[in-house]
Design a protein around this motif. Sequence first.
Motif, PDB file in Angstrom:
ATOM      1  N   TRP A 243      52.547  24.924  59.960  1.00 28.56           N
ATOM      2  CA  TRP A 243      53.865  24.848  60.627  1.00 28.56           C
ATOM      3  C   TRP A 243      54.775  25.955  60.096  1.00 28.56           C
ATOM      4  O   TRP A 243      55.448  26.643  60.873  1.00 28.56           O
ATOM      5  N   ARG A 247      56.533  29.568  62.064  1.00 28.72           N
ATOM      6  CA  ARG A 247      57.984  29.726  62.243  1.00 28.72           C
ATOM      7  C   ARG A 247      58.423  31.178  62.305  1.00 28.72           C
ATOM      8  O   ARG A 247      59.403  31.514  62.954  1.00 28.72           O
ATOM      9  N   ASP A 275      49.182  24.136  68.251  1.00 23.92           N
ATOM     10  CA  ASP A 275      49.528  24.441  69.646  1.00 23.92           C
ATOM     11  C   ASP A 275      50.934  23.908  69.971  1.00 23.92           C
ATOM     12  O   ASP A 275      51.607  23.300  69.124  1.00 23.92           O
ATOM     13  N   GLU A 276      51.341  24.145  71.219  1.00 24.09           N
ATOM     14  CA  GLU A 276      52.721  23.790  71.591  1.00 24.09           C
ATOM     15  C   GLU A 276      53.003  22.306  71.440  1.00 24.09           C
ATOM     16  O   GLU A 276      54.093  21.905  71.033  1.00 24.09           O
ATOM     17  N   ARG A 277      52.001  21.493  71.762  1.00 24.48           N
ATOM     18  CA  ARG A 277      52.201  20.031  71.622  1.00 24.48           C
ATOM     19  C   ARG A 277      52.395  19.664  70.146  1.00 24.48           C
ATOM     20  O   ARG A 277      53.270  18.865  69.806  1.00 24.48           O
ATOM     21  N   ASP A 278      51.574  20.267  69.277  1.00 23.46           N
ATOM     22  CA  ASP A 278      51.724  19.996  67.835  1.00 23.46           C
ATOM     23  C   ASP A 278      53.136  20.376  67.373  1.00 23.46           C
ATOM     24  O   ASP A 278      53.803  19.619  66.664  1.00 23.46           O
ATOM     25  N   LEU A 279      53.560  21.580  67.784  1.00 22.29           N
ATOM     26  CA  LEU A 279      54.870  22.072  67.317  1.00 22.29           C
ATOM     27  C   LEU A 279      55.999  21.193  67.860  1.00 22.29           C
ATOM     28  O   LEU A 279      56.963  20.897  67.152  1.00 22.29           O
ATOM     29  N   ALA A 280      55.856  20.757  69.127  1.00 30.48           N
ATOM     30  CA  ALA A 280      56.889  19.879  69.712  1.00 30.48           C
ATOM     31  C   ALA A 280      56.924  18.552  68.955  1.00 30.48           C
ATOM     32  O   ALA A 280      58.001  18.037  68.615  1.00 30.48           O
ATOM     33  N   ASP A 281      55.740  17.998  68.653  1.00 23.17           N
ATOM     34  CA  ASP A 281      55.702  16.735  67.894  1.00 23.17           C
ATOM     35  C   ASP A 281      56.375  16.903  66.529  1.00 23.17           C
ATOM     36  O   ASP A 281      57.132  16.043  66.077  1.00 23.17           O
ATOM     37  N   GLN A 283      58.694  18.678  65.614  1.00 24.59           N
ATOM     38  CA  GLN A 283      60.161  18.682  65.661  1.00 24.59           C
ATOM     39  C   GLN A 283      60.718  17.337  65.199  1.00 24.59           C
ATOM     40  O   GLN A 283      61.836  17.238  64.726  1.00 24.59           O
ATOM     41  N   ASN A 284      59.895  16.279  65.389  1.00 18.08           N
ATOM     42  CA  ASN A 284      60.367  14.918  65.064  1.00 18.08           C
ATOM     43  C   ASN A 284      59.886  14.415  63.710  1.00 18.08           C
ATOM     44  O   ASN A 284      59.973  13.213  63.425  1.00 18.08           O
TER      45      ASN A 284
END
Length: 297
Positions: A243, A247, A275-281, A283-284
């Motif tokens: 992660w 950045r 991937d994008e889903r991992d990075l979006a997750d 965020q939380n």
Amino acid sequence: MNTTSLLGDKPVNRIGFGAMQLAGPGVFGPPRDSDAARAVLRRAIELGVDHIDTAQYYGPDVVNDLIHETLYPYPEHLRLVTKVGGRRDEQGGWLPAQSPAELRTGVEDNLRSLQVERMDLVNLRLMDSAASGDLLAEQLGMLEDLRREGKLDLIGISEAGADAVRRALELVDIAEVQNSYSVVNRSGEDVLELCMQREIAFVPYFPLGSAFTGGPAQLARDPVIAGVAQRNRITVTQVALAWLLSRYERMLLIPGTTSVAHLEENMAAADIELDERDLADLQNATQLGDPMASAHD
Ligand SMILES: NC(=O)c1ccc[n+]([C@@H]2O[C@H](COP(=O)([O-])OP(=O)(O)OC[C@H]3O[C@@H](n4cnc5c(N)ncnc54)[C@H](OP(=O)(O)O)[C@@H]3O)[C@@H](O)[C@H]2O)c1
């Protein structure tokens, strides 16, 4: 993803090694097992580490002595980075050593214990991120004098808020900012953004959440981080490191460990792309705040 980047003008692998944990408990005195500490350092070099972050006040002298005993003569491309601005008392307490004269002594103590003529980079480790403009100018002026004398190549700043980094940039070339930052502690996001704008290496300390406050156990307790790890069949520490790498291309990592197995796991994170889903997750992911609020270095 590029596995190399730049520390100032020096090419380095994006995953280096933070040597602080190689000293005894509380970063004071000798390690429980010196042979194990030396084995970690040797394996780090075998795995391509070319950037070691240390400080003479780790031990004090213990970590620099271990680095010297194990790795000297140093590999040609090994970048040795230290920090000055602190010292230890006889019980291992952390004290400020922020005057220009103490900074000079700090640099010279590192040169002596590592047995090098010049440090690749010296971080000014601030003890008060709201440091006054006058003192900051004197401190960076001293590091600039030492640079001209050939005792260091590059200057960095550590534990600095965005205002202090901006002021420092007006005074000297800053090659690195080293602040506490991780997937569970994004409190210094504004400083990271400033580094991105100015294309300065950002070296997050406590990239795994800090040994002082429970370290990676906290990562495993977070359901979001654990979920991303499970989906990608990687470990939670690899999620945290990958992660960080995602950045910013000049994010340089210095995870610390006393274990060869953990070192190998951490180094393997250089090849992991979330991937994008991992990075979006992510965020939380739970925010635990700055571990430095309850620890010292
Ligand atoms: N500028 C500053 O003020 C400042 C402050 C603090 C640190 N630093 C620098 O930043 C570096 C990194 O900080 P840090 O070492 O304290 O924090 P860290 O890298 O966030 O965490 C180190 C902790 O994580 C554990 N660990 C490492 N890899 C692991 C893995 N793969 N699986 C499970 N556990 C793992 C280590 O235990 P094991 O030994 O069991 O692996 C240790 O307890 C330091 O070495 C130092 O060079 C700078």
